[in-house]
Write a protein that holds these residues in place. Structure first.
Motif, PDB file in Angstrom:
ATOM      1  N   LYS A  62      43.532  53.326  37.858  1.00 51.08           N
ATOM      2  CA  LYS A  62      42.155  53.298  37.369  1.00 51.08           C
ATOM      3  C   LYS A  62      41.684  51.859  37.264  1.00 51.08           C
ATOM      4  CE  LYS A  62      43.524  55.603  33.812  1.00 51.08           C
ATOM      5  NZ  LYS A  62      43.615  56.166  32.476  1.00 51.08           N
ATOM      6  N   LEU A  64      39.248  49.200  35.397  1.00 52.68           N
ATOM      7  CA  LEU A  64      38.537  49.079  34.132  1.00 52.68           C
ATOM      8  C   LEU A  64      37.033  49.071  34.355  1.00 52.68           C
ATOM      9  CD1 LEU A  64      40.564  46.311  32.238  1.00 52.68           C
ATOM     10  CD2 LEU A  64      40.552  48.758  31.797  1.00 52.68           C
ATOM     11  N   ASP A  65      36.316  49.591  33.405  1.00 56.08           N
ATOM     12  CA  ASP A  65      34.856  49.587  33.487  1.00 56.08           C
ATOM     13  C   ASP A  65      34.283  48.189  33.274  1.00 56.08           C
ATOM     14  OD1 ASP A  65      34.684  52.324  33.969  1.00 56.08           O
ATOM     15  OD2 ASP A  65      34.652  52.801  31.828  1.00 56.08           O
ATOM     16  N   GLU A  66      35.035  47.332  32.578  1.00 55.04           N
ATOM     17  CA  GLU A  66      34.561  45.973  32.320  1.00 55.04           C
ATOM     18  C   GLU A  66      35.727  45.000  32.448  1.00 55.04           C
ATOM     19  OE1 GLU A  66      34.678  45.898  27.507  1.00 55.04           O
ATOM     20  OE2 GLU A  66      32.997  46.926  28.452  1.00 55.04           O
ATOM     21  N   SER A  67      35.402  43.752  32.606  1.00 52.26           N
ATOM     22  CA  SER A  67      36.404  42.705  32.751  1.00 52.26           C
ATOM     23  C   SER A  67      37.163  42.482  31.444  1.00 52.26           C
ATOM     24  CB  SER A  67      35.708  41.401  33.164  1.00 52.26           C
ATOM     25  OG  SER A  67      36.622  40.338  33.158  1.00 52.26           O
TER      26      SER A  67
END
Length: 99
Positions: A62, A64-67
């Motif tokens: 997966k 990540l949606d953000e850093s």
């Protein structure tokens, strides 16, 4: 890893050269299934054997949606990596910057 890059218009030559230029008894390559036919063909044309092994992932990969970093200049964000995380880098410079 990433042997499917053989088919890349811009970087394929480097992967082909690496595969054909290696001097060893056995080579293991990993990558996408789209590379199977071209690797088979290279092996056949060079007189080498080809053996395919397929493996299943133990867990989903997966993104990540953000850093991990709050900003592009934040230092130390790699300390936030958790066990089982995978970090992908695309150059030697990036790898050594992470270290």
């Amino acid at each position: 890893d990433e042997i499917q890059m053989l088919c890349d218009e811009f970087r394929g030559f480097a992967w082909t050269r690496a595969l054909l230029g290696v001097r060893c008894k056995e080579v293991h390559v990993c990558g996408g299934a789209e590379a199977i036919d071209i690797v088979k063909k290279i092996c056949r044309l060079s007189g080498d054997d080809f053996e395919l092994h397929r493996y299943e992932r133990f867990s989903d990969l997966k993104v990540l949606d953000e850093s991990l970093a709050q900003s592009p200049t934040e230092k130390g964000s790699y300390r936030k990596i958790q066990p089982g995380d995978c970090v992908v880098a695309f150059s030697k410079k990036d790898i050594f910057a992470i270290k």
